[in-house]
Each structure stands twice: as C-alpha cells, then as structure tokens.
Design a protein around this motif. Structure first.
Motif, PDB file in Angstrom:
ATOM      1  N   VAL A 160       6.699   7.326   2.077  1.00 35.65           N
ATOM      2  CA  VAL A 160       7.908   6.810   1.434  1.00 35.65           C
ATOM      3  C   VAL A 160       7.984   5.294   1.584  1.00 35.65           C
ATOM      4  CG1 VAL A 160      10.430   6.804   1.556  1.00 35.65           C
ATOM      5  CG2 VAL A 160       9.186   8.967   1.672  1.00 35.65           C
ATOM      6  N   ARG A 161       7.635   4.778   2.764  1.00 35.31           N
ATOM      7  CA  ARG A 161       7.658   3.331   2.963  1.00 35.31           C
ATOM      8  C   ARG A 161       6.617   2.637   2.103  1.00 35.31           C
ATOM      9  NH1 ARG A 161       7.356   1.261   9.001  1.00 35.31           N
ATOM     10  NH2 ARG A 161       5.239   2.120   8.868  1.00 35.31           N
ATOM     11  N   ALA A 162       5.482   3.324   1.878  1.00 33.83           N
ATOM     12  CA  ALA A 162       4.422   2.722   1.063  1.00 33.83           C
ATOM     13  C   ALA A 162       4.853   2.520  -0.386  1.00 33.83           C
ATOM     14  CB  ALA A 162       3.171   3.599   1.119  1.00 33.83           C
ATOM     15  N   VAL A 163       5.810   3.322  -0.852  1.00 37.88           N
ATOM     16  CA  VAL A 163       6.294   3.143  -2.226  1.00 37.88           C
ATOM     17  C   VAL A 163       7.496   2.207  -2.291  1.00 37.88           C
ATOM     18  CG1 VAL A 163       5.424   5.387  -2.951  1.00 37.88           C
ATOM     19  CG2 VAL A 163       7.767   5.217  -2.111  1.00 37.88           C
ATOM     20  N   GLY A 164       7.799   1.578  -1.156  1.00 40.20           N
ATOM     21  CA  GLY A 164       8.818   0.539  -1.155  1.00 40.20           C
ATOM     22  C   GLY A 164      10.182   0.941  -0.649  1.00 40.20           C
ATOM     23  N   ILE A 165      10.288   2.111  -0.011  1.00 38.33           N
ATOM     24  CA  ILE A 165      11.588   2.571   0.491  1.00 38.33           C
ATOM     25  C   ILE A 165      11.546   2.598   2.019  1.00 38.33           C
ATOM     26  CG2 ILE A 165      13.271   4.446   0.494  1.00 38.33           C
ATOM     27  CD1 ILE A 165      12.139   5.340  -2.181  1.00 38.33           C
ATOM     28  N   ASP A 166      12.306   1.723   2.655  1.00 38.41           N
ATOM     29  CA  ASP A 166      12.358   1.707   4.116  1.00 38.41           C
ATOM     30  C   ASP A 166      13.088   2.948   4.628  1.00 38.41           C
ATOM     31  OD1 ASP A 166      10.987  -0.675   4.438  1.00 38.41           O
ATOM     32  OD2 ASP A 166      12.808  -1.879   4.151  1.00 38.41           O
ATOM     33  N   ASN A 167      12.623   3.484   5.752  1.00 39.31           N
ATOM     34  CA  ASN A 167      13.258   4.665   6.334  1.00 39.31           C
ATOM     35  C   ASN A 167      12.987   4.699   7.825  1.00 39.31           C
ATOM     36  OD1 ASN A 167      10.794   6.766   6.742  1.00 39.31           O
ATOM     37  ND2 ASN A 167      10.459   5.527   4.897  1.00 39.31           N
ATOM     38  N   ASP A 168      13.795   5.431   8.551  1.00 41.68           N
ATOM     39  CA  ASP A 168      13.685   5.495  10.006  1.00 41.68           C
ATOM     40  C   ASP A 168      12.537   6.382  10.469  1.00 41.68           C
ATOM     41  OD1 ASP A 168      15.891   3.847  10.235  1.00 41.68           O
ATOM     42  OD2 ASP A 168      17.314   5.535  10.313  1.00 41.68           O
ATOM     43  N   ALA A 169      12.078   7.295   9.591  1.00 43.73           N
ATOM     44  CA  ALA A 169      11.017   8.221  10.003  1.00 43.73           C
ATOM     45  C   ALA A 169       9.640   7.565  10.008  1.00 43.73           C
ATOM     46  CB  ALA A 169      10.993   9.432   9.067  1.00 43.73           C
ATOM     47  N   ALA A 170       9.481   6.461   9.307  1.00 34.64           N
ATOM     48  CA  ALA A 170       8.172   5.805   9.229  1.00 34.64           C
ATOM     49  C   ALA A 170       7.734   5.327  10.609  1.00 34.64           C
ATOM     50  CB  ALA A 170       8.230   4.630   8.259  1.00 34.64           C
ATOM     51  N   PRO A 171       6.448   5.484  10.945  1.00 32.28           N
ATOM     52  CA  PRO A 171       5.978   5.102  12.287  1.00 32.28           C
ATOM     53  C   PRO A 171       5.968   3.591  12.477  1.00 32.28           C
ATOM     54  CG  PRO A 171       4.126   5.760  10.895  1.00 32.28           C
ATOM     55  CD  PRO A 171       5.366   6.069  10.123  1.00 32.28           C
ATOM     56  N   ASP A 172       6.316   3.161  13.694  1.00 35.53           N
ATOM     57  CA  ASP A 172       6.265   1.737  14.035  1.00 35.53           C
ATOM     58  C   ASP A 172       4.922   1.347  14.639  1.00 35.53           C
ATOM     59  OD1 ASP A 172       8.938   1.346  13.230  1.00 35.53           O
ATOM     60  OD2 ASP A 172       9.673   2.087  15.177  1.00 35.53           O
ATOM     61  N   ASP A 173       4.205   2.336  15.158  1.00 35.77           N
ATOM     62  CA  ASP A 173       2.917   2.075  15.800  1.00 35.77           C
ATOM     63  C   ASP A 173       1.868   1.730  14.739  1.00 35.77           C
ATOM     64  OD1 ASP A 173       0.533   2.086  17.213  1.00 35.77           O
ATOM     65  OD2 ASP A 173       1.138   3.756  18.497  1.00 35.77           O
ATOM     66  N   ARG A 174       1.268   0.545  14.858  1.00 36.51           N
ATOM     67  CA  ARG A 174       0.267   0.099  13.891  1.00 36.51           C
ATOM     68  C   ARG A 174      -0.966   1.007  13.908  1.00 36.51           C
ATOM     69  NH1 ARG A 174      -1.012  -4.212  10.846  1.00 36.51           N
ATOM     70  NH2 ARG A 174      -3.209  -4.809  10.644  1.00 36.51           N
ATOM     71  N   LEU A 175      -1.309   1.569  15.074  1.00 37.17           N
ATOM     72  CA  LEU A 175      -2.471   2.448  15.176  1.00 37.17           C
ATOM     73  C   LEU A 175      -2.275   3.703  14.320  1.00 37.17           C
ATOM     74  CD1 LEU A 175      -5.183   3.238  16.417  1.00 37.17           C
ATOM     75  CD2 LEU A 175      -3.928   4.207  18.363  1.00 37.17           C
ATOM     76  N   ILE A 176      -1.053   4.245  14.346  1.00 38.13           N
ATOM     77  CA  ILE A 176      -0.776   5.437  13.541  1.00 38.13           C
ATOM     78  C   ILE A 176      -0.896   5.116  12.054  1.00 38.13           C
ATOM     79  CG2 ILE A 176       1.048   7.060  12.869  1.00 38.13           C
ATOM     80  CD1 ILE A 176       2.018   7.050  15.729  1.00 38.13           C
ATOM     81  N   GLU A 177      -0.357   3.966  11.645  1.00 35.68           N
ATOM     82  CA  GLU A 177      -0.444   3.559  10.239  1.00 35.68           C
ATOM     83  C   GLU A 177      -1.900   3.395   9.793  1.00 35.68           C
ATOM     84  OE1 GLU A 177       2.266   2.197   7.615  1.00 35.68           O
ATOM     85  OE2 GLU A 177       2.546   4.157   8.532  1.00 35.68           O
ATOM     86  N   GLN A 178      -2.690   2.751  10.611  1.00 30.39           N
ATOM     87  CA  GLN A 178      -4.099   2.561  10.263  1.00 30.39           C
ATOM     88  C   GLN A 178      -4.837   3.893  10.222  1.00 30.39           C
ATOM     89  OE1 GLN A 178      -5.347  -0.281  13.248  1.00 30.39           O
ATOM     90  NE2 GLN A 178      -5.063  -2.014  11.848  1.00 30.39           N
ATOM     91  N   THR A 179      -4.536   4.778  11.162  1.00 27.60           N
ATOM     92  CA  THR A 179      -5.182   6.093  11.178  1.00 27.60           C
ATOM     93  C   THR A 179      -4.864   6.865   9.904  1.00 27.60           C
ATOM     94  OG1 THR A 179      -5.086   6.192  13.594  1.00 27.60           O
ATOM     95  CG2 THR A 179      -5.374   8.276  12.415  1.00 27.60           C
ATOM     96  N   LEU A 180      -3.615   6.817   9.483  1.00 27.31           N
ATOM     97  CA  LEU A 180      -3.211   7.538   8.277  1.00 27.31           C
ATOM     98  C   LEU A 180      -3.858   6.957   7.023  1.00 27.31           C
ATOM     99  CD1 LEU A 180       0.613   8.191   8.914  1.00 27.31           C
ATOM    100  CD2 LEU A 180      -1.217   9.886   8.850  1.00 27.31           C
ATOM    101  N   TRP A 181      -3.741   5.671   6.825  1.00 26.37           N
ATOM    102  CA  TRP A 181      -4.111   5.072   5.540  1.00 26.37           C
ATOM    103  C   TRP A 181      -5.588   4.708   5.435  1.00 26.37           C
ATOM    104  CZ3 TRP A 181      -1.138   5.482   1.462  1.00 26.37           C
ATOM    105  CH2 TRP A 181       0.213   5.760   1.649  1.00 26.37           C
TER     106      TRP A 181
END
Length: 339
Positions: A36-57
């Motif tokens: 959801v954040r990747a499409v431009g909508i900020d939300n509280d569920a999105a991870p703050d950990d950069r490692l998690i973001e890199q692992t996902l994407w």
C-alpha cells in the motif's frame, strides 16, 4: 464461478505465505502495508525496518511474481498443446519443448552470445522451444491427424538430443557455464529479479491473451479438422500460430527459471475434468491454477529443508510423474485407449 473463486483465494493465500515465510519471518500486515505504501498511501502497518523492505522488494516479491507468471504461462502452454494435438498427454516438458528451450538458452550462455543484448538468452530459449515444437508438430501429423505414439516417441527423441546437447555444452564450457546449465536442468526461481519478471510478464501475458482469444477456434478444432474447416477455421494457420505461442510461453519461462516439468500436463487436465472442455474457461482457469500450483511449489522448495533451496523442477516432477502414470492407467480402462 466457485472454482475460480476458490482458486483465486488459494492463490492469494499462497502468495502471502510465500512472501511471509523464510529465514526472516514477515507478518502479513507488514506485507500489505508495504504494498500500500508503494502505491503512495502512507499507513501504520508498513514496516519501518529497512531490512524487511529490502527483503520484500528485492528478494521475495520478485520471486513470488515470477512463480505466478511462469506457472500461468506453462499451464496455458499445456492447454494450447493439448488443443492443437487433440491429446491430453501433450505438454511442453513431455514432448521436448522445455528441453529445446533450455538447450537454446544454455548455448547462448556457454558461448557468450549477445546479439540481442539483454534479451539474448530469452531469444535463444524461444528459438530452441520453437524448433522443438515445429519438429514435434511436423513429425506427429500424418494424413490430417496427430499420431499419439509418434508424438511421444518424437518427444523422447528431442529430450534425449537436448540432454546430450546440454551435456556437450557442459563439457565444453567453463565452471560458471556448468553451474548455470545445472540450473536449467533442475529449475529454480531463486534469484529472480524485477527486470526478468518484466520480460516474462510482457511476453507471457501477451501470448496467453492471444491464446485465450483463440479459444473458440480450439473448441471447433476439437470437432475434427474437416468440420472445423467447414465452419471457417483456418486449421493449419491456427496450428502454426499456436506452435509459436507455445514456444513463447515455454521459452520465456525456461529462459529465467530452467525446466519445470508437468505443470502444463497436470493443471489443464484437472481443469478439464472439473469444468469440461470449453477452452476459454479451460485456459483462464488453467492460468490461475498453474500460478497457484507453482507459488506453493516454490514455497515448499524454500521451506521443506532448513537453510536450503530445493530445485522446484524436482518437486513438480514428484507430483507430475505419478499423475502422468495415473492418467495413462485411467485411459487404458477405456475402450480403444488413446486411439
């Protein structure tokens, strides 16, 4: 339609599980929040950990997308082959199309070919699959019909030749080439990247859309070549176009993930048993079923053995091999067998 609804739910659940499970567990909420954040909508569920973001994407999302696309394209390719050959045993792996595509891709890698830039490996995989399909088609057709025994024997011959060709390339190539060729033979979605996913999506989805558009003609073809021709179907033109589509659907997947057998055999046949022979529904639901099957197979490949990544082609063969045997045994009970 209940089958589509159930398959779609299984697909979504499988995709979420594939993105969640691994050496770094990630919650489903974080996955949805990140998308959801990747499409431009900020939300509280999105991870703050950069490692998690890199692992996902960078690792998991490309791998999930590749498994979905390759599963869908292989299942559609199997459905198209069964339509033009008029036989439920026709499948890219069984008749040698996957092996031909792997041989073409391996030759491009081992000999350092780069005539088509970043598309070179995919192009040679397509050409290898196309040549194999044309050989099978030209050899198995006789007096206006497809000979089942000739079809299987030609597939065996092509698989044997492609296997020998791969062995020769391994003998002539360097260590890096040998490792990559082993990858083609076993099949793996590990290491998929977004640029590869884009190529598979572009080629595979266009080819699948054309195949689905041809579905009414496949229905008429099932009535026999002569009847289909009387009803306005250009039979030989349809078959040649379908051969090219099968080569595209198979070659583009093999080019990036190697040989993954039996998806094109198992999925369309199960769908046909459940929904009947109408090819529009058959190809659409086969695409969903193939994507679902492969995303779960890839999930098992990553999680069955701790800290290991099993070859996904091995897992699909473990399922497809017994199914192939059952299919043959089931048909033998019918009068006339495959004749």
């Amino acid at each position: 339609m209940p089958v589509i609804a159930v398959t779609s739910v299984l697909l979504v659940v499988g995709a979420v599980l594939a993105a969640s499970l691994g050496q770094l567990p990630i919650g489903p909420g974080e996955i949805v929040g990140s998308i959801v954040r990747a499409v431009g909508i900020d939300n509280d569920a999105a991870p703050d950990d950069r490692l998690i973001e890199q692992t996902l994407w960078q690792i998991r999302f490309p791998r999930v997308a590749m498994s979905l696309l390759v599963g869908a394209t292989l299942a559609v390719a199997g459905g198209v082959m069964q339509a033009i050959f008029g036989n439920p045993l026709a499948e890219p792996g069984v008749v040698g199309v996957s092996s031909g595509a792997a041989l073409g891709a391996s030759a491009a890698i081992a000999f350092g070919l780069s005539g088509f830039g970043g598309w070179t490996v995919a192009t040679f995989a397509f050409l290898g699959g196309l040549v194999a399909t044309l050989i099978v088609y030209g050899t198995a057709r006789a007096q206006g019909r497809t000979e089942m025994v000739t079809l299987l024997l030609t597939g065996i011959a092509i698989n044997a030749f492609a296997g020998a060709g791969l062995a020769l390339i391994m003998f002539l190539g360097d260590t890096q080439s040998r490792e990559q060729i082993m990858f083609w033979q076993l099949g793996s979605i590990n290491g998929s990247r977004w640029n590869e996913v884009f190529v598979v999506a572009l080629v595979g989805l266009v080819a699948a859309a054309i195949a689905i558009r041809l579905a009414p003609q496949y229905d008429l073809l099932a009535l026999g070549d002569r009847t289909a021709a009387h009803l306005g179907v250009g039979v030989e033109r349809l078959r040649i176009l379908s051969v090219v589509l099968v080569a595209l659907l198979t070659g583009v997947g093999v080019a990036f993930v190697g040989i993954i057998a039996f998806v094109g055999l198992v999925v369309p046949h199960l769908v046909r048993m459940i929904l009947g022979p109408s090819h529009r529904r058959l190809l659409l639901v086969s695409a969903l079923g193939g994507a679902t099957l492969l995303v779960y197979a890839d999930l098992l490949a990553r999680t069955l053995v701790a800290a290991s990544d099993l070859p996904i082609g091995m897992l699909t063969s473990l399922v497809g091999g017994p199914f192939f045997y059952w299919l043959i045994r089931r048909n033998r009970r019918k009068a006339g067998g495959w004749a």
